[in-house]
Design a protein around this motif. Structure first.
Motif, mmCIF file in Angstrom:
data_model
loop_
_atom_site.group_PDB
_atom_site.id
_atom_site.type_symbol
_atom_site.label_atom_id
_atom_site.label_comp_id
_atom_site.label_asym_id
_atom_site.label_seq_id
_atom_site.Cartn_x
_atom_site.Cartn_y
_atom_site.Cartn_z
ATOM 1 N N MET A 226 0.750 -1.504 -0.550
ATOM 2 C CA MET A 226 0.195 0.190 0.105
ATOM 3 C C MET A 226 1.124 1.701 -0.001
ATOM 4 O O MET A 226 0.893 2.162 -0.762
ATOM 5 C CB MET A 226 -0.621 0.295 0.988
ATOM 6 C CG MET A 226 -2.514 -1.455 0.965
ATOM 7 S SD MET A 226 -3.205 -0.885 1.687
ATOM 8 C CE MET A 226 -2.117 -1.199 4.133
ATOM 9 N N LEU A 227 1.924 0.835 0.597
ATOM 10 C CA LEU A 227 2.839 2.579 1.015
ATOM 11 C C LEU A 227 3.404 2.690 -0.717
ATOM 12 O O LEU A 227 3.629 3.899 -1.351
ATOM 13 C CB LEU A 227 3.735 2.027 2.211
ATOM 14 C CG LEU A 227 3.090 2.447 3.875
ATOM 15 C CD1 LEU A 227 4.171 2.056 4.424
ATOM 16 C CD2 LEU A 227 2.481 3.806 3.370
ATOM 17 N N VAL A 228 4.185 1.642 -1.196
ATOM 18 C CA VAL A 228 4.193 1.791 -2.226
ATOM 19 C C VAL A 228 3.946 2.105 -3.506
ATOM 20 O O VAL A 228 3.798 2.830 -4.377
ATOM 21 C CB VAL A 228 5.249 -0.018 -2.913
ATOM 22 C CG1 VAL A 228 5.945 0.039 -4.348
ATOM 23 C CG2 VAL A 228 6.578 -0.214 -1.953
ATOM 24 N N THR B 179 1.626 4.885 -14.096
ATOM 25 C CA THR B 179 1.434 5.191 -16.364
ATOM 26 C C THR B 179 2.015 4.520 -16.545
ATOM 27 O O THR B 179 1.725 4.987 -18.174
ATOM 28 C CB THR B 179 1.057 7.158 -16.161
ATOM 29 O OG1 THR B 179 2.740 7.366 -15.540
ATOM 30 C CG2 THR B 179 0.613 8.022 -14.999
ATOM 31 N N LYS B 180 3.520 4.310 -16.173
ATOM 32 C CA LYS B 180 4.453 3.381 -17.530
ATOM 33 C C LYS B 180 3.886 1.862 -17.126
ATOM 34 O O LYS B 180 3.644 1.294 -16.562
ATOM 35 C CB LYS B 180 5.815 3.649 -16.312
ATOM 36 C CG LYS B 180 6.111 5.100 -16.243
ATOM 37 C CD LYS B 180 6.351 5.510 -17.689
ATOM 38 C CE LYS B 180 6.966 7.115 -16.885
ATOM 39 N NZ LYS B 180 7.062 7.727 -18.160
ATOM 40 N N ARG B 181 4.189 1.395 -18.745
ATOM 41 C CA ARG B 181 3.767 -0.308 -18.537
ATOM 42 C C ARG B 181 5.568 -0.951 -19.062
ATOM 43 O O ARG B 181 6.116 0.253 -19.084
ATOM 44 C CB ARG B 181 4.023 -0.050 -20.334
ATOM 45 C CG ARG B 181 1.846 0.979 -20.144
ATOM 46 C CD ARG B 181 1.186 0.259 -21.823
ATOM 47 N NE ARG B 181 1.335 -0.860 -21.835
ATOM 48 C CZ ARG B 181 0.743 -1.711 -23.151
ATOM 49 N NH1 ARG B 181 0.744 -0.745 -23.742
ATOM 50 N NH2 ARG B 181 0.105 -3.113 -23.267
ATOM 51 N N LEU B 182 5.780 -2.161 -18.160
ATOM 52 C CA LEU B 182 6.368 -2.619 -18.112
ATOM 53 C C LEU B 182 7.173 -3.314 -19.439
ATOM 54 O O LEU B 182 5.967 -4.308 -20.859
ATOM 55 C CB LEU B 182 6.368 -3.756 -17.648
ATOM 56 C CG LEU B 182 7.576 -4.607 -16.793
ATOM 57 C CD1 LEU B 182 8.681 -3.916 -16.563
ATOM 58 C CD2 LEU B 182 7.340 -6.115 -16.148
ATOM 59 N N THR C 270 9.621 -2.113 -7.863
ATOM 60 C CA THR C 270 9.317 -2.054 -6.725
ATOM 61 C C THR C 270 7.840 -2.861 -5.788
ATOM 62 O O THR C 270 7.561 -3.832 -5.315
ATOM 63 C CB THR C 270 9.629 -1.649 -5.712
ATOM 64 O OG1 THR C 270 11.570 -0.224 -5.865
ATOM 65 C CG2 THR C 270 9.617 -1.196 -3.624
ATOM 66 N N LEU C 271 6.942 -2.060 -7.211
ATOM 67 C CA LEU C 271 5.276 -2.822 -6.715
ATOM 68 C C LEU C 271 4.870 -3.322 -6.507
ATOM 69 O O LEU C 271 4.238 -4.151 -6.981
ATOM 70 C CB LEU C 271 4.192 -1.123 -6.710
ATOM 71 C CG LEU C 271 3.327 -1.498 -7.128
ATOM 72 C CD1 LEU C 271 2.768 -1.303 -5.578
ATOM 73 C CD2 LEU C 271 2.153 -0.427 -8.290
ATOM 74 N N ILE C 272 5.728 -4.370 -8.688
ATOM 75 C CA ILE C 272 5.246 -5.245 -8.678
ATOM 76 C C ILE C 272 6.015 -6.471 -7.734
ATOM 77 O O ILE C 272 5.282 -7.657 -7.370
ATOM 78 C CB ILE C 272 6.133 -5.394 -10.449
ATOM 79 C CG1 ILE C 272 4.873 -4.508 -11.214
ATOM 80 C CG2 ILE C 272 5.630 -7.180 -10.685
ATOM 81 C CD1 ILE C 272 5.579 -4.729 -12.557
#
Length: 306
Positions: A49-51, A62-65, A182-184
């Motif tokens: 949640m924090l990340v 908004t970015k895509r991997l 990091t979020l993923i």
């Protein structure tokens, strides 16, 4: 008097190491009260949640991997999950300073793995430092002695998985936002340990446990943010050695909070590992300086006439 970039970087690195080690101490404080999988899942919920909030504020959502980065991100997740499991298992069952000392071998294992898998050059001096560092690790682990147990092997497994994580990170494109990765990673760690926690009994979580879990999540986020900021100021060769301050924090916290103080042979092994790592970083800085100097000379000479 203005503070130099190198001093700022050193302070950020020390802050990062302090945050990560305090996180470790908070997690260790839950040993015997809350099962490992439950601890990691609950911390993962708060951390994710924090990340997510930080990533949203930084515009990373908004970015895509890119498709070519899916493989490195997958192996990075494998490294994170494996290292989290083995590290926390060892942390629950051995002094915090001992597992922290084992983890100081990372600069050595990453240098060796980069040479093996990426064909990065490693001279005999750095190879000698790596061998000396592993002798130091063996003094800490002490296989075959009375103090040796399976959790010493867990510590070595954690080093292997962190090495995998860092090698996968090197393969990521430069355009991929760090906070998105990091979020993923944080999300899938949360999912993995959430599913794993269903295989056992859950323990009641009181106010103290919730404070420790929440504090650990805040500390690990703080450590990560500091480590990102470190990469943007100062010279890596100057800043990187301050990574070893985590061992000082582990010694202090282990003694003050848990009443543990490592045996003399463990401290000797830790000193060898740290010295080997510092020499490896020093040689890395020397090689980088020579490469930059050679590139500048080449540019100053200009193209040769045909």
């Amino acid at each position: 008097m203005p503070r130099s970039d190198n001093l700022t970087g050193a302070l950020l690195m020390m802050g990062s190491m302090a945050a990560f080690t305090i996180n470790d101490a908070m997690i260790k404080g839950l040993s015997g009260q809350v099962p490992l999988f439950q601890v990691m899942f609950l911390r993962g919920v708060v951390t994710t949640m924090l990340v997510a909030v930080i990533a949203w504020r930084m515009g990373a959502l908004t970015k895509r991997l890119p498709r070519e980065d899916w493989g490195p991100v997958f192996w990075r997740m494998v490294g994170e999950i494996g290292s989290a499991y083995f590290f926390v298992s060892a942390l629950f069952n051995m002094p915090i300073a001992n597992i922290s000392a084992i983890m100081q071998a990372l600069p050595l294992t990453i240098t060796l793995a980069a040479a093996l898998f990426f064909r990065e050059p490693v001279g005999w001096k750095r190879m000698s430092a790596i061998l000396a560092g592993f002798i130091g690790v063996m003094l800490i682990v002490r296989p075959g002695t009375e103090g040796f147990n399976v959790y010493s092997v867990y510590g070595l497994a954690a080093v292997a998985f962190v090495t995998l994580r860092d090698l996968a990170t090197r393969k990521l494109s430069r355009d991929v936002p760090s906070m998105l990765v990091t979020l993923i990673t944080s999300f899938f760690i949360m999912v993995f340990f959430g599913l794993a926690s269903l295989t056992g009994e859950w323990a009641a979580v009181d106010g103290r446990a919730m404070l420790l879990i929440g504090g650990a999540a805040v500390m690990i986020i703080g450590g990560y943010l500091f480590s990102i900021m470190v990469m943007r100021v100062g010279e890596i060769g100057f800043v990187a050695p301050f990574r070893y301050t985590s061992l000082i924090w582990a010694l202090i916290l282990g003694w003050v909070v848990f009443g543990d103080w490592p045996q003399t042979v463990t401290l000797i092994g830790a000193a060898i590992v740290v010295a080997s790592g510092l020499f490896t970083l020093y040689r890395e800085a020397q090689v980088s300086r020579r490469a930059r100097a050679a590139q500048k000379r080449q540019l100053s000479l200009g193209p040769r006439p045909r």
